[in-house]
Motif scaffolding. Structure first.
Motif, PDB file in Angstrom:
ATOM      1  N   ALA A  86      36.290  47.448  27.989  1.00  0.00           N
ATOM      2  CA  ALA A  86      36.672  48.733  27.388  1.00  0.00           C
ATOM      3  C   ALA A  86      36.041  48.847  26.009  1.00  0.00           C
ATOM      4  O   ALA A  86      35.769  47.847  25.338  1.00  0.00           O
ATOM      5  N   MET A  87      35.816  50.070  25.590  1.00  0.00           N
ATOM      6  CA  MET A  87      35.258  50.326  24.263  1.00  0.00           C
ATOM      7  C   MET A  87      36.337  50.108  23.213  1.00  0.00           C
ATOM      8  O   MET A  87      37.379  50.770  23.232  1.00  0.00           O
ATOM      9  N   SER A  88      36.082  49.175  22.307  1.00  0.00           N
ATOM     10  CA  SER A  88      37.041  48.891  21.242  1.00  0.00           C
ATOM     11  C   SER A  88      37.023  50.021  20.211  1.00  0.00           C
ATOM     12  O   SER A  88      36.052  50.795  20.130  1.00  0.00           O
ATOM     13  N   PRO A  89      38.061  50.125  19.400  1.00  0.00           N
ATOM     14  CA  PRO A  89      38.056  51.162  18.362  1.00  0.00           C
ATOM     15  C   PRO A  89      36.866  51.055  17.417  1.00  0.00           C
ATOM     16  O   PRO A  89      36.302  52.071  17.009  1.00  0.00           O
ATOM     17  N   ALA A  90      36.472  49.815  17.077  1.00  0.00           N
ATOM     18  CA  ALA A  90      35.333  49.636  16.177  1.00  0.00           C
ATOM     19  C   ALA A  90      34.051  50.145  16.820  1.00  0.00           C
ATOM     20  O   ALA A  90      33.235  50.816  16.168  1.00  0.00           O
ATOM     21  N   LEU A  91      33.847  49.834  18.096  1.00  0.00           N
ATOM     22  CA  LEU A  91      32.672  50.346  18.796  1.00  0.00           C
ATOM     23  C   LEU A  91      32.710  51.862  18.888  1.00  0.00           C
ATOM     24  O   LEU A  91      31.681  52.527  18.755  1.00  0.00           O
ATOM     25  N   ALA A  92      33.897  52.406  19.127  1.00  0.00           N
ATOM     26  CA  ALA A  92      34.021  53.865  19.255  1.00  0.00           C
ATOM     27  C   ALA A  92      33.599  54.574  17.975  1.00  0.00           C
ATOM     28  O   ALA A  92      32.968  55.634  18.019  1.00  0.00           O
ATOM     29  N   ARG A  93      33.936  53.981  16.831  1.00  0.00           N
ATOM     30  CA  ARG A  93      33.561  54.612  15.564  1.00  0.00           C
ATOM     31  C   ARG A  93      32.036  54.710  15.413  1.00  0.00           C
ATOM     32  O   ARG A  93      31.521  55.678  14.853  1.00  0.00           O
ATOM     33  N   ASP A  94      31.343  53.705  15.931  1.00  0.00           N
ATOM     34  CA  ASP A  94      29.886  53.671  15.761  1.00  0.00           C
ATOM     35  C   ASP A  94      29.110  54.270  16.925  1.00  0.00           C
ATOM     36  O   ASP A  94      27.992  54.756  16.731  1.00  0.00           O
ATOM     37  N   TRP A  95      29.683  54.232  18.139  1.00  0.00           N
ATOM     38  CA  TRP A  95      28.864  54.500  19.315  1.00  0.00           C
ATOM     39  C   TRP A  95      29.406  55.566  20.262  1.00  0.00           C
ATOM     40  O   TRP A  95      28.729  55.899  21.232  1.00  0.00           O
ATOM     41  N   ARG A  96      30.560  56.119  20.027  1.00  0.00           N
ATOM     42  CA  ARG A  96      31.061  57.154  20.937  1.00  0.00           C
ATOM     43  C   ARG A  96      30.148  58.376  20.878  1.00  0.00           C
ATOM     44  O   ARG A  96      29.909  58.945  19.835  1.00  0.00           O
ATOM     45  N   ARG A  97      29.594  58.749  22.036  1.00  0.00           N
ATOM     46  CA  ARG A  97      28.729  59.921  22.216  1.00  0.00           C
ATOM     47  C   ARG A  97      27.491  59.866  21.313  1.00  0.00           C
ATOM     48  O   ARG A  97      26.984  60.908  20.865  1.00  0.00           O
ATOM     49  N   LYS A  98      26.972  58.676  21.043  1.00  0.00           N
ATOM     50  CA  LYS A  98      25.827  58.526  20.163  1.00  0.00           C
ATOM     51  C   LYS A  98      24.559  58.375  20.994  1.00  0.00           C
ATOM     52  O   LYS A  98      24.373  57.367  21.670  1.00  0.00           O
ATOM     53  N   GLY A  99      23.683  59.366  20.960  1.00  0.00           N
ATOM     54  CA  GLY A  99      22.466  59.314  21.756  1.00  0.00           C
ATOM     55  C   GLY A  99      22.773  59.395  23.246  1.00  0.00           C
ATOM     56  O   GLY A  99      23.739  60.038  23.671  1.00  0.00           O
ATOM     57  N   SER A 100      21.960  58.750  24.041  1.00  0.00           N
ATOM     58  CA  SER A 100      22.186  58.715  25.486  1.00  0.00           C
ATOM     59  C   SER A 100      23.507  58.014  25.769  1.00  0.00           C
ATOM     60  O   SER A 100      23.811  56.969  25.192  1.00  0.00           O
ATOM     61  N   THR A 101      24.306  58.565  26.668  1.00  0.00           N
ATOM     62  CA  THR A 101      25.688  58.123  26.774  1.00  0.00           C
ATOM     63  C   THR A 101      26.223  58.180  28.198  1.00  0.00           C
ATOM     64  O   THR A 101      25.727  58.962  29.028  1.00  0.00           O
ATOM     65  N   MET A 102      27.232  57.358  28.462  1.00  0.00           N
ATOM     66  CA  MET A 102      28.031  57.446  29.692  1.00  0.00           C
ATOM     67  C   MET A 102      29.324  58.207  29.426  1.00  0.00           C
ATOM     68  O   MET A 102      30.169  58.289  30.308  1.00  0.00           O
ATOM     69  N   PHE A 103      29.509  58.694  28.197  1.00  0.00           N
ATOM     70  CA  PHE A 103      30.709  59.420  27.797  1.00  0.00           C
ATOM     71  C   PHE A 103      31.961  58.547  27.884  1.00  0.00           C
ATOM     72  O   PHE A 103      33.033  58.993  28.306  1.00  0.00           O
ATOM     73  N   LEU A 104      31.804  57.273  27.472  1.00  0.00           N
ATOM     74  CA  LEU A 104      32.941  56.359  27.450  1.00  0.00           C
ATOM     75  C   LEU A 104      33.879  56.721  26.301  1.00  0.00           C
ATOM     76  O   LEU A 104      33.442  57.134  25.222  1.00  0.00           O
ATOM     77  N   GLU A 105      35.176  56.525  26.535  1.00  0.00           N
ATOM     78  CA  GLU A 105      36.194  56.796  25.529  1.00  0.00           C
ATOM     79  C   GLU A 105      36.844  55.487  25.081  1.00  0.00           C
ATOM     80  O   GLU A 105      36.858  54.504  25.835  1.00  0.00           O
ATOM     81  N   PRO A 106      37.375  55.441  23.878  1.00  0.00           N
ATOM     82  CA  PRO A 106      38.031  54.223  23.401  1.00  0.00           C
ATOM     83  C   PRO A 106      39.140  53.774  24.347  1.00  0.00           C
ATOM     84  O   PRO A 106      39.974  54.577  24.775  1.00  0.00           O
ATOM     85  N   GLY A 107      39.136  52.491  24.687  1.00  0.00           N
ATOM     86  CA  GLY A 107      40.170  51.930  25.545  1.00  0.00           C
ATOM     87  C   GLY A 107      40.003  52.218  27.021  1.00  0.00           C
ATOM     88  O   GLY A 107      40.764  51.712  27.852  1.00  0.00           O
ATOM     89  N   GLU A 108      39.031  53.031  27.383  1.00  0.00           N
ATOM     90  CA  GLU A 108      38.834  53.395  28.792  1.00  0.00           C
ATOM     91  C   GLU A 108      38.255  52.219  29.573  1.00  0.00           C
ATOM     92  O   GLU A 108      37.212  51.668  29.208  1.00  0.00           O
ATOM     93  N   PRO A 109      38.909  51.780  30.657  1.00  0.00           N
ATOM     94  CA  PRO A 109      38.384  50.651  31.436  1.00  0.00           C
ATOM     95  C   PRO A 109      37.117  51.055  32.203  1.00  0.00           C
ATOM     96  O   PRO A 109      37.040  52.149  32.766  1.00  0.00           O
ATOM     97  N   VAL A 110      36.120  50.170  32.198  1.00  0.00           N
ATOM     98  CA  VAL A 110      34.873  50.433  32.911  1.00  0.00           C
ATOM     99  C   VAL A 110      34.349  49.119  33.467  1.00  0.00           C
ATOM    100  O   VAL A 110      34.353  48.092  32.793  1.00  0.00           O
ATOM    101  N   ARG A 111      33.928  49.138  34.708  1.00  0.00           N
ATOM    102  CA  ARG A 111      33.420  47.918  35.349  1.00  0.00           C
ATOM    103  C   ARG A 111      32.018  47.576  34.836  1.00  0.00           C
ATOM    104  O   ARG A 111      31.224  48.475  34.512  1.00  0.00           O
ATOM    105  N   VAL A 112      31.708  46.286  34.832  1.00  0.00           N
ATOM    106  CA  VAL A 112      30.357  45.843  34.511  1.00  0.00           C
ATOM    107  C   VAL A 112      29.353  46.506  35.446  1.00  0.00           C
ATOM    108  O   VAL A 112      28.259  46.898  35.033  1.00  0.00           O
TER     109      VAL A 112
END
Length: 383
Positions: A86-112
């Motif tokens: 899952a995207m941690s809060p720290a990652l979300a601050r830097d990388w949420r919707r930044k450039g090319s994206t899968m539109f992941l949200e903080p805490g959202e579970p995603v498989r490898v």
């Protein structure tokens, strides 16, 4: 100590080859691409090169190393495609919707599994950092593993400071020769993962469908990836591959001014690579090419074979005088595992791109016991 064995039988066969006197298509000038390299992976021949050792910023082509490292960890049992990160809060601050994206949200579970598809096919920056932090504990630990892996592959002109190639003032850099090395490892060490995850026409996640911007997939027969890249810092870059009739070409372009020009050059180079040469088969898969001396082994020699068919590309309309040698650092020391890469078959000729085909041990050679070592020492002068 380097050992060179000259081959006679292949030379006789090569001398007898008749090359059709057909006009070859012209190679692209590559004036618009500061860096360009086209290599036949099966023979190791460099069909065309322009500044192959010049360092450049790879942009999102960086993600190929992230994919390769993930495939390595999956093969070693250290990572599972069904693991969930899952995207941690720290990652979300830097990388949420930044450039090319899968539109992941903080805490959202995603498989490898989904992260790999997103990284490979829609260049997901968020997917790359989530994978890196989830698999290694931190982005710094993941990039350190990327650099260790690069060194182990012999990518001495490369350094990675991020898992996704986002602009970092030039701290991430590579060369065309190193990217060809990476592509070879990706395709040969992990053919199933490469075939499954890389080179799709697009990727849909969370109901959002995106297309793969690879300039050759669906347009060039046999094209199956690998990765485009673009930043203002890097320009337009590309690492791509295509396979026809068992022959796989790998192409690197860097510093191109536009996506349209990158697409035109990629297609022109690839078609030229398949059309401008006559491919001559010298040995069938599994054929014994030669042998190498073994020290302290249960056998004094080991037979050498190629993993696949041995072939060479001859420019159309030419029949150069060729020579072939086997090179290895010897004498080799036992034990030697069956299939271990221990030598190289090198075929050269005037004006011909050299072919360097890896050779492996046809059988295992165990370490000799005391009596066998004495016998080998007595027979050494007659070897």
């Amino acid at each position: 100590m380097p050992v060179i064995l000259r081959l006679l039988a292949p030379l006789l066969a090569l001398a007898a080859l008749a090359v059709p006197a057909r006009a070859a298509p012209a190679v692209p000038t590559a004036q618009e691409a500061p860096v360009a390299m086209l290599v036949d992976l099966s023979s190791g021949q460099v069909l065309h090169a322009r500044d192959p050792d010049r360092r450049f910023v790879p942009a999102s082509v960086t993600k190929v190393m992230t994919l390769y490292l993930a495939f390595e960890q999956i093969a070693a049992g250290k990572l599972d495609p069904d693991q969930v990160f899952a995207m941690s809060p720290a990652l979300a601050r830097d990388w949420r919707r930044k450039g090319s994206t899968m539109f992941l949200e903080p805490g959202e579970p995603v498989r490898v599994h989904d992260l790999l598809l997103g990284i490979a096919n829609v260049s997901a920056n968020d997917g790359a950092v989530v994978l890196a932090e989830g698999a290694a504990g931190s982005i710094a630990a993941w990039t350190a593993a990327m650099n260790r892996t690069a060194r182990s592959l012999g990518m001495h002109g490369s350094h990675f400071a991020s898992p996704n190639g986002w602009p970092d003032e030039g701290r991430t850099f590579t060369t065309a020769r190193d990217l060809v090395t990476l592509a070879r490892a990706l395709v040969t060490r992990h053919p199933d993962a490469f075939g499954y995850y890389v080179g799709r026409a697009g990727f849909a996640y969370k109901g959002i469908a995106q297309v793969n911007h690879d300039p050759m997939i669906g347009r060039v027969p046999g094209a199956d990836g690998i990765k485009t890249g673009f930043t203002n810092e890097a320009g337009f870059t590309y690492l791509g591959t295509a396979v026809r009739d068992g022959q796989r070409l790998v192409l690197v372009l860097a510093g191109v001014e536009s996506a349209r020009l990158r697409a035109r050059l990629a297609r022109a180079y690839t078609e030229w690579g398949f059309a401008a040469f006559d491919r001559k088969h010298l040995f069938a898969p599994g054929s014994v090419v030669g042998s190498a001396r073994v020290q302290d082994g249960a056998a004094r020699h080991v037979r050498l074979v190629a993993r696949g068919p041995v072939a060479i590309n001859l420019p159309r309309g030419q029949s150069p005088s060729l020579s072939a040698v086997i090179r290895y650092d010897g004498p080799l020391r036992a034990p030697i595992a069956k299939g271990e890469e221990i030598a190289v078959l090198e075929i050269t000729g005037p004006g011909l791109p050299p072919a360097r085909i890896p050779l492996v041990a046809a059988e295992a050679v165990a370490k000799a016991g005391p009596l066998a070592r004495i016998r080998n020492a007595l027979l050494e002068p007659f070897a």
